[in-house]
Design an enzyme around this catalytic site. Structure first.
Site, mmCIF file in Angstrom:
data_model
loop_
_atom_site.group_PDB
_atom_site.id
_atom_site.type_symbol
_atom_site.label_atom_id
_atom_site.label_comp_id
_atom_site.label_asym_id
_atom_site.label_seq_id
_atom_site.Cartn_x
_atom_site.Cartn_y
_atom_site.Cartn_z
ATOM 1 N N GLU A 218 71.684 28.831 16.958
ATOM 2 C CA GLU A 218 70.394 28.798 16.248
ATOM 3 C C GLU A 218 69.837 30.215 16.134
ATOM 4 O O GLU A 218 68.648 30.457 16.351
ATOM 5 C CB GLU A 218 69.401 27.887 16.990
ATOM 6 C CG GLU A 218 69.904 26.466 17.181
ATOM 7 C CD GLU A 218 68.894 25.540 17.847
ATOM 8 O OE1 GLU A 218 67.686 25.851 17.804
ATOM 9 O OE2 GLU A 218 69.317 24.507 18.400
ATOM 10 N N GLU B 149 68.966 20.721 25.375
ATOM 11 C CA GLU B 149 67.876 21.187 26.240
ATOM 12 C C GLU B 149 67.497 20.207 27.359
ATOM 13 O O GLU B 149 66.510 19.492 27.258
ATOM 14 C CB GLU B 149 66.630 21.514 25.407
ATOM 15 C CG GLU B 149 66.842 22.614 24.387
ATOM 16 C CD GLU B 149 65.603 22.852 23.535
ATOM 17 O OE1 GLU B 149 64.527 22.328 23.871
ATOM 18 O OE2 GLU B 149 65.717 23.560 22.518
#
Length: 362
Positions: free
Chosen positions: A274, A162
């Site tokens: 995820e 991220e």
């Protein structure tokens, strides 16, 4: 920009054989798929789950699902920097080692998550004061010590997690999100992190992991640009992690297109890394789980699995659920029921949807 996306969709069709896009223009057009049976272990690509140390220590059923249905595990929290690094050259691998040993004992692969993420920087690093060269040195030391510790046991890593915002830009500060590595070192820290991880274990596959692919074309373009830049510099990167924390209100075509576009544009391995599909994205405290919600969830899981199944085989890194059953999901208290197993570890309709995704041609 429009021409870029047209080209990407054409490339998607070439890579996948047939994206059958006309069937995915809206959720209402999704065909009815016959019931199937079987196990996720039969899939042509790996399924995995994020593992939490508490249920791994306490639940036999939890461990049995990992053994019977999964071929890979990811440490949900145990390999994040703030859990491992307790000070300069001070490491606590206790929980991570236990997860890795469970995987080895049961013939499962381990995917490492994550070497660097701005949210999980320990206090000793946050308080570190030094030159850019000193920041590079402590980053290199940490990455190579950790990757070296697990060399030959962890087959792949999320090296960077991220760094891109919804505008598609790499950021130092975005609202309350502050990337200390980018601030202290600059954007070169990304390529250096991949380089140092590769040096520590040349056989490990290295991934960039990001969220929002399914809802932000700008974020997807940002990931694509980052990957392109790394490849042009001959930096070792082997795959893209697409987190895909999503929900039943998201169009299934958004989920499919995100996977197909990222595969086509990067030509790297694709990891839906995820995955969970919320049925209560508005966090309605009064919501009750119904058959209708479960059916919608099943369809969404089915389309993610089908998209992975439609990728070229060498790009199918697989699908990892963020948890094993509903009760150990990070969303459970919303309330929500986002995983393929309920809170008693029973298979939900979502499980059959996954089977349909790789077993049924449509």
């Amino acid at each position: 920009m429009k021409n870029v996306y047209i080209l990407t969709f054409l490339l998607c069709a070439w890579l996948a054989g047939s994206c059958q896009q006309e069937k995915f223009d809206s959720d209402n057009s999704i065909p009815v798929i016959p019931a199937v049976s079987g196990s996720l272990s039969e899939a042509p690509f790996p399924f995995g789950a994020a593992v939490n140390i508490s249920p791994l220590n306490s639940s036999d059923r939890y461990k049995e699902i990992l053994r019977s249905d999964m071929s890979r595990v990811t440490a949900e929290n145990a390999m994040k920097m703030n859990n491992i690094s307790k000070g300069h050259k001070q490491y606590d691998f206790t929980e991570a080692d236990k997860i890795v040993q469970f995987a080895i004992d049961n013939g499962l692969e381990v995917h490492g998550h994550t070497l660097l993420w701005y949210k999980h920087t320990p206090s000793w690093v946050s308080n570190f004061e030094g030159s850019r060269e000193q920041w590079i040195a402590i980053m290199k030391e940490y990455i190579q010590d950790v990757v070296g510790h697990f060399k030959g046991k962890v087959v792949s890593w999320d090296v960077i997690n991220e760094v891109i915002n919804d505008d598609g830009e790499v950021y130092i500060k975005d609202g309350d999100k502050y990337n200390i590595w980018l601030d202290k070192i600059g954007e070169e820290y990304i390529s250096l992190a991949f380089k140092y991880a590769h040096e520590a274990d040349p056989n490990a596959l290295l991934f960039y992991n990001e969220y929002g692919h399914e809802y932000s074309s700008q974020r997807r373009m940002g990931v694509n640009n980052l990957v392109k830049e790394l490849k042009e510099k001959n930096i070792p990167i082997h795959g893209v992690g697409m987190q895909m924390h999503t929900n039943i209100n998201r169009s299934t075509s958004d989920l499919r297109n995100a996977i197909m576009i990222m595969a086509a544009s990067t030509r790297l391995k694709i990891h839906v890394s995820e995955l969970d599909i919320a049925v209560n994205p508005s966090s309605n405290k009064e919501l009750e789980l119904t058959d209708e919600l479960l059916e919608k969830q099943q369809i969404h899981y089915r389309e993610v699995a089908k998209a992975m199944n439609d990728l070229p085989a060498d790009q199918q890194f697989g699908i990892t659920f963020w948890g094993v059953c509903d009760s150990n999901s990070w969303l459970y208290a919303n309330p929500d029921w986002p995983l393929p197993y309920d809170d008693t570890y029973a298979k939900k309709p979502a499980y059959e949807g996954l089977l349909q995704g790789f077993k049924v041609s449509y």
